[in-house]
Design a protein around this motif. Structure first.
Motif, PDB file in Angstrom:
ATOM      1  N   SER A 180      94.253 128.484 124.492  1.00  0.00           N
ATOM      2  CA  SER A 180      94.978 127.752 125.536  1.00  0.00           C
ATOM      3  C   SER A 180      94.501 126.295 125.562  1.00  0.00           C
ATOM      4  CB  SER A 180      94.710 128.383 126.906  1.00  0.00           C
ATOM      5  OG  SER A 180      93.369 128.119 127.306  1.00  0.00           O
ATOM      6  N   GLY A 181      93.262 126.064 125.090  1.00  0.00           N
ATOM      7  CA  GLY A 181      92.691 124.724 125.161  1.00  0.00           C
ATOM      8  C   GLY A 181      92.329 124.335 126.589  1.00  0.00           C
ATOM      9  N   ASN A 182      92.485 125.264 127.534  1.00  0.00           N
ATOM     10  CA  ASN A 182      92.227 124.940 128.939  1.00  0.00           C
ATOM     11  C   ASN A 182      90.897 125.512 129.414  1.00  0.00           C
ATOM     12  OD1 ASN A 182      94.616 123.606 129.109  1.00  0.00           O
ATOM     13  ND2 ASN A 182      95.738 125.287 130.066  1.00  0.00           N
ATOM     14  N   THR A 183      90.232 124.783 130.350  1.00  0.00           N
ATOM     15  CA  THR A 183      89.017 125.284 130.989  1.00  0.00           C
ATOM     16  C   THR A 183      89.212 125.209 132.493  1.00  0.00           C
ATOM     17  OG1 THR A 183      87.994 123.106 131.130  1.00  0.00           O
ATOM     18  CG2 THR A 183      87.620 124.341 129.097  1.00  0.00           C
ATOM     19  N   LEU A 184      88.196 125.611 133.190  1.00  0.00           N
ATOM     20  CA  LEU A 184      88.267 125.596 134.649  1.00  0.00           C
ATOM     21  C   LEU A 184      88.501 124.162 135.161  1.00  0.00           C
ATOM     22  CD1 LEU A 184      87.997 127.436 137.113  1.00  0.00           C
ATOM     23  CD2 LEU A 184      85.523 127.010 137.095  1.00  0.00           C
ATOM     24  N   LEU A 185      87.862 123.180 134.504  1.00  0.00           N
ATOM     25  CA  LEU A 185      87.901 121.810 135.012  1.00  0.00           C
ATOM     26  C   LEU A 185      88.831 120.878 134.220  1.00  0.00           C
ATOM     27  CD1 LEU A 185      84.131 121.289 135.937  1.00  0.00           C
ATOM     28  CD2 LEU A 185      86.026 121.945 137.426  1.00  0.00           C
ATOM     29  N   HIS A 186      89.527 121.433 133.231  1.00  0.00           N
ATOM     30  CA  HIS A 186      90.441 120.579 132.479  1.00  0.00           C
ATOM     31  C   HIS A 186      91.611 121.403 131.952  1.00  0.00           C
ATOM     32  CE1 HIS A 186      91.728 117.125 130.123  1.00  0.00           C
ATOM     33  NE2 HIS A 186      91.946 117.962 129.124  1.00  0.00           N
ATOM     34  N   LYS A 187      92.826 121.018 132.313  1.00  0.00           N
ATOM     35  CA  LYS A 187      94.008 121.782 131.903  1.00  0.00           C
ATOM     36  C   LYS A 187      95.078 120.813 131.406  1.00  0.00           C
ATOM     37  CE  LYS A 187      93.000 125.022 135.646  1.00  0.00           C
ATOM     38  NZ  LYS A 187      92.471 126.154 134.872  1.00  0.00           N
ATOM     39  N   THR A 188      95.758 121.210 130.349  1.00  0.00           N
ATOM     40  CA  THR A 188      96.828 120.354 129.826  1.00  0.00           C
ATOM     41  C   THR A 188      98.186 120.948 130.168  1.00  0.00           C
ATOM     42  OG1 THR A 188      96.757 121.535 127.728  1.00  0.00           O
ATOM     43  CG2 THR A 188      95.443 119.540 127.884  1.00  0.00           C
ATOM     44  N   PHE A 189      99.195 120.088 130.222  1.00  0.00           N
ATOM     45  CA  PHE A 189     100.580 120.506 130.423  1.00  0.00           C
ATOM     46  C   PHE A 189     101.450 119.501 129.678  1.00  0.00           C
ATOM     47  CE2 PHE A 189      98.935 118.217 134.105  1.00  0.00           C
ATOM     48  CZ  PHE A 189      99.786 117.123 134.189  1.00  0.00           C
ATOM     49  N   PRO A 190     102.709 119.833 129.419  1.00  0.00           N
ATOM     50  CA  PRO A 190     103.558 118.916 128.652  1.00  0.00           C
ATOM     51  C   PRO A 190     103.615 117.544 129.328  1.00  0.00           C
ATOM     52  CG  PRO A 190     104.639 121.040 128.933  1.00  0.00           C
ATOM     53  CD  PRO A 190     103.410 121.071 129.794  1.00  0.00           C
ATOM     54  N   GLY A 191     103.152 116.520 128.616  1.00  0.00           N
ATOM     55  CA  GLY A 191     103.207 115.158 129.150  1.00  0.00           C
ATOM     56  C   GLY A 191     101.970 114.696 129.889  1.00  0.00           C
ATOM     57  N   GLY A 192     100.983 115.597 130.032  1.00  0.00           N
ATOM     58  CA  GLY A 192      99.801 115.144 130.769  1.00  0.00           C
ATOM     59  C   GLY A 192      98.696 116.179 130.791  1.00  0.00           C
ATOM     60  N   HIS A 193      97.708 115.906 131.637  1.00  0.00           N
ATOM     61  CA  HIS A 193      96.599 116.854 131.830  1.00  0.00           C
ATOM     62  C   HIS A 193      96.000 116.629 133.203  1.00  0.00           C
ATOM     63  CE1 HIS A 193      93.745 113.545 131.127  1.00  0.00           C
ATOM     64  NE2 HIS A 193      94.576 113.153 130.164  1.00  0.00           N
ATOM     65  N   ILE A 194      95.285 117.625 133.686  1.00  0.00           N
ATOM     66  CA  ILE A 194      94.629 117.497 134.982  1.00  0.00           C
ATOM     67  C   ILE A 194      93.150 117.810 134.809  1.00  0.00           C
ATOM     68  CG2 ILE A 194      95.298 119.863 135.680  1.00  0.00           C
ATOM     69  CD1 ILE A 194      95.451 118.778 138.597  1.00  0.00           C
ATOM     70  N   THR A 195      92.301 116.887 135.299  1.00  0.00           N
ATOM     71  CA  THR A 195      90.858 117.068 135.234  1.00  0.00           C
ATOM     72  C   THR A 195      90.339 117.171 136.654  1.00  0.00           C
ATOM     73  OG1 THR A 195      90.765 115.698 133.255  1.00  0.00           O
ATOM     74  CG2 THR A 195      88.690 116.051 134.419  1.00  0.00           C
ATOM     75  N   ILE A 196      89.440 118.117 136.893  1.00  0.00           N
ATOM     76  CA  ILE A 196      88.857 118.264 138.223  1.00  0.00           C
ATOM     77  C   ILE A 196      87.382 117.930 138.095  1.00  0.00           C
ATOM     78  CG2 ILE A 196      88.552 119.778 140.212  1.00  0.00           C
ATOM     79  CD1 ILE A 196      90.894 121.141 137.807  1.00  0.00           C
ATOM     80  N   ALA A 197      86.906 116.967 138.927  1.00  0.00           N
ATOM     81  CA  ALA A 197      85.526 116.490 138.801  1.00  0.00           C
ATOM     82  C   ALA A 197      84.814 116.548 140.134  1.00  0.00           C
ATOM     83  CB  ALA A 197      85.533 115.054 138.276  1.00  0.00           C
ATOM     84  N   GLY A 198      83.474 116.499 140.081  1.00  0.00           N
ATOM     85  CA  GLY A 198      82.645 116.410 141.285  1.00  0.00           C
ATOM     86  C   GLY A 198      82.154 114.978 141.447  1.00  0.00           C
ATOM     87  N   ALA A 199      82.201 114.463 142.694  1.00  0.00           N
ATOM     88  CA  ALA A 199      81.780 113.073 142.928  1.00  0.00           C
ATOM     89  C   ALA A 199      80.289 112.887 142.662  1.00  0.00           C
ATOM     90  CB  ALA A 199      82.110 112.667 144.367  1.00  0.00           C
ATOM     91  N   ASN A 200      79.565 113.989 142.570  1.00  0.00           N
ATOM     92  CA  ASN A 200      78.124 113.894 142.297  1.00  0.00           C
ATOM     93  C   ASN A 200      77.815 113.939 140.800  1.00  0.00           C
ATOM     94  OD1 ASN A 200      78.859 116.543 141.888  1.00  0.00           O
ATOM     95  ND2 ASN A 200      77.025 117.418 142.843  1.00  0.00           N
ATOM     96  N   SER A 201      78.859 114.044 139.976  1.00  0.00           N
ATOM     97  CA  SER A 201      78.639 114.219 138.550  1.00  0.00           C
ATOM     98  C   SER A 201      79.369 113.146 137.749  1.00  0.00           C
ATOM     99  CB  SER A 201      79.136 115.630 138.165  1.00  0.00           C
ATOM    100  OG  SER A 201      79.444 115.671 136.793  1.00  0.00           O
ATOM    101  N   PRO A 202      78.649 112.131 137.267  1.00  0.00           N
ATOM    102  CA  PRO A 202      79.296 110.994 136.614  1.00  0.00           C
ATOM    103  C   PRO A 202      80.081 111.391 135.366  1.00  0.00           C
ATOM    104  CG  PRO A 202      76.900 110.874 136.373  1.00  0.00           C
ATOM    105  CD  PRO A 202      77.193 111.980 137.315  1.00  0.00           C
ATOM    106  N   ALA A 203      79.684 112.460 134.686  1.00  0.00           N
ATOM    107  CA  ALA A 203      80.343 112.845 133.428  1.00  0.00           C
ATOM    108  C   ALA A 203      81.850 113.019 133.607  1.00  0.00           C
ATOM    109  CB  ALA A 203      79.724 114.129 132.898  1.00  0.00           C
ATOM    110  N   GLY A 204      82.263 113.734 134.658  1.00  0.00           N
ATOM    111  CA  GLY A 204      83.674 114.011 134.867  1.00  0.00           C
ATOM    112  C   GLY A 204      84.454 112.793 135.318  1.00  0.00           C
ATOM    113  N   LEU A 205      83.751 111.796 135.873  1.00  0.00           N
ATOM    114  CA  LEU A 205      84.437 110.646 136.467  1.00  0.00           C
ATOM    115  C   LEU A 205      84.738 109.538 135.468  1.00  0.00           C
ATOM    116  CD1 LEU A 205      82.399 110.320 139.781  1.00  0.00           C
ATOM    117  CD2 LEU A 205      84.671 111.286 139.497  1.00  0.00           C
ATOM    118  N   ALA A 206      84.006 109.521 134.337  1.00  0.00           N
ATOM    119  CA  ALA A 206      84.107 108.349 133.461  1.00  0.00           C
ATOM    120  C   ALA A 206      84.401 108.733 132.023  1.00  0.00           C
ATOM    121  CB  ALA A 206      82.812 107.535 133.550  1.00  0.00           C
ATOM    122  N   SER A 207      85.644 109.199 131.757  1.00  0.00           N
ATOM    123  CA  SER A 207      86.000 109.323 130.349  1.00  0.00           C
ATOM    124  C   SER A 207      87.392 108.761 130.087  1.00  0.00           C
ATOM    125  CB  SER A 207      85.816 110.755 129.854  1.00  0.00           C
ATOM    126  OG  SER A 207      86.361 111.671 130.764  1.00  0.00           O
TER     127      SER A 207
END
Ligand SMILES: [Zn+2]
Length: 555
Positions: A92-119
């Motif tokens: 599926s290429g999808n994980t709990l915190l990152h999912k793709t769909f036709p035309g885009g993707h959705i990333t879910i991040a924690g404000a306490n974790s810089p990794a998810g906020l800056a890519s």
């Protein structure tokens, strides 16, 4: 969903409005915010595909949001189900915190974790509960600034930020809302048709019956009940109250919620106002408003500065008459004896406590001895005793102690006049017995305010208050155990910081007794003026008893 809570529609409209770059929602709990955020995410997956970032306060909350909110929504919405593959499916290429769909993707991040906020670059950023974000994401700095940077490359970027506010001055959502066009939901009064915002100060109820709460129209005063809500919400509209360039701000509180009654809100308020912490939570989560730190009360040092050069039980010159106030507890009675002069100058004559089980007669006998003390050759002119805790015992005591004009008193949060009397003795047919027992209703909020304002009164001005030189620290501590706060709605409320607030209660009753005798009308202009009531006859019937009475020193 939006049919029951039509105010949600205006927020969704702003999301699809190309002229709006940022959307700020300052809200209470129970207004359907979770659904709004889910609908916005769903809109960008289904209708306007784009790279989407959802920021939750922590990584744990990000995972929980993905599992408990996003996953069920994808599963239950046919338009979304086909677009996002289940993370558990193979390749599926999808994980709990990152999912793709036709035309885009959705990333879910924690404000306490810089990794998810800056890519990767992101066009749509959804910030949830921003007032719970840490000041810095790890060592990388402000999480909102980090996430914002990722959207700078998109001309058609959009930011949505929502939160229940916290403390004024430290609230991210308050700051953002202040920069917006500040929209409020105006609803038509079912009686006069005037459009108005629903505000807490217009919620009224009969004292002691918060469940009876209703909304009083600010314009016509008519009673608005919960049953009127659906039609009002359906007829309502968002109105901007400020100018802004592309930032739409929405404020919504619990009074609009189709899931909460006016009575629910009033009952929760009475429950919450017992402590500043719970009151803050209530103001944040029910009204969706920031908490103004720190109530008003004199300081401990200020109280002790009122110490003068006389001792407890001495009556300084200037005292015209003496009153007393008593606070009845399970195993003790606190009392204050206070002398009053012109311009409401006042001297504390005694603060003490009488120990003993107040369901038994002994403690009452000892209290009677105290109150029959002749202070400087004078007797107490009027005594108010709180009858809330043991009404029967207090009534009996008052009937037995007419010499010190002992009167049962009941404290109220607020009254139309500071002190008023009612008759409590009634016949079995409900008729008031002439000369029956009187009950004095006291606006304790008013008198606590009076006491505190007189403590802050300049010592060299007429009307100054004084304490005996030997007053104990505990008195000062108890006097400032409560402070006055002004709710964002303008309502005044008293909150207790310390369980031991008896001195303040006693002082409020002693001041109410003085008010009842007309102290507020005694001016120095007429030095010959006598107190408004003649001194009662003093029958020599009282025989002092022995027992444990601690005068001035205890604990
Ligand atoms: Zn009206």
């Amino acid at each position: 969903m939006t049919d029951r809570a039509p105010y949600q529609r205006g927020i969704m409209d702003a999301v699809s409005d190309p002229l709006i770059r940022e959307i700020v929602v300052m809200k209470s709990a129970q207004v359907g915010w979770t659904e709004i955020l889910g609908n916005v995410a769903g809109y960008y997956i289904d209708r306007d595909p784009a790279p989407v970032l959802v920021v939750q306060p922590t990584l744990e909350m990000a995972e929980a949001w993905s599992k408990d909110r996003l996953a069920p929504m994808i599963r239950d919405t046919p338009a979304l189900t086909g677009k996002i593959k289940d993370a558990r499916a193979r390749d599926s290429g999808n994980t709990l915190l990152h999912k793709t769909f036709p035309g885009g993707h959705i990333t879910i991040a924690g404000a306490n974790s810089p990794a998810g906020l800056a890519s990767r670059p992101i066009r749509i950023v959804l910030f949830d509960e921003v007032d719970r974000y840490p000041a810095s994401a790890g060592t990388e700095g402000d999480p909102i600034g980090l996430a914002r940077k990722r959207a700078t490359t998109f001309w058609n970027r959009k930011l949505l930020m929502g939160s229940t506010p916290t403390v004024s001055g430290a609230s991210r959502i308050e700051l953002a809302f202040e920069a917006s066009d500040k929209r409020y939901y105006f609803v038509p009064c079912p009686h006069c048709g005037t459009f108005e915002r629903l505000e807490w100060q217009y919620v009224k109820w009969e004292e002691g019956k918060p469940r009876s709460a209703y909304y009083a129209c600010k314009h016509c005063g008519a009673v608005i009940e919960d049953r009127h809500k659906p039609q009002m919400l359906a007829g309502g509209e968002w109105r901007a109250t400020a100018e802004s360039d592309g930032i739409a701000g929405f404020h919504i509180n619990e009074l609009y919620s189709p899931w909460v009654s006016f009575g629910d809100t009033a009952a929760a308020f009475l429950d919450a106002k017992r402590s500043p912490e719970t009151l803050q939570t209530w103001i944040n989560t029910a009204l969706g408003q920031v908490w103004e730190e720190r109530g008003e009360a004199p300081t401990f040092d200020r109280v002790l500065q009122l110490r003068s050069d006389y001792q407890s039980r001495e009556v300084p010159e200037g005292v015209l008459f003496i009153t007393a106030g008593c606070d009845v507890q399970k195993d003790r009675v606190y009392y204050v004896v206070r002398g009053w002069g012109h311009e409401m100058a006042s001297w504390l004559i005694e603060f003490g406590v009488v120990y003993g089980d107040t369901s038994q007669p002994e403690v009452w006998g000892r209290l009677s001895d105290v109150l029959h003390t002749e202070y400087g050759g004078r007797r107490i002119r009027q005594t108010f005793i709180d009858s809330g805790y043991r009404p029967e015992a207090v009534y009996a005591f008052c009937r037995a102690n007419p010499e010190v004009r002992a009167a049962p008193s009941k404290g109220h949060e607020s009254l139309s006049s500071p002190v008023r009397m009612s008759k409590v003795d009634v016949t079995h047919r409900g008729a008031v017995i002439k000369n029956g027992q009187q009950l004095w209703h006291v606006d304790t909020g008013y008198f606590k305010g009076l006491v505190h304002s007189r403590i802050d009164w300049p010592q060299d001005q007429p009307g100054a208050w004084h304490l005996p030189a030997d007053i104990i620290d505990d008195y000062a501590k108890q006097l400032i155990a409560e402070s006055k706060i002004t709710l964002p709605s303008g309502k005044i409320s008293w909150v207790r910081h310390d369980r031991e607030n008896h001195a303040l209660d006693c002082e409020a009753y002693a001041a109410a007794a003085a008010r009842m005798l007309g102290i507020d009308r005694m001016r120095r202009r007429k030095p010959e003026a006598e107190p408004v009531e003649p001194v009662p006859a003093e029958p020599a019937t009282h025989q002092p008893r022995r027992g444990r009475v601690v005068r001035g020193r205890f604990r």
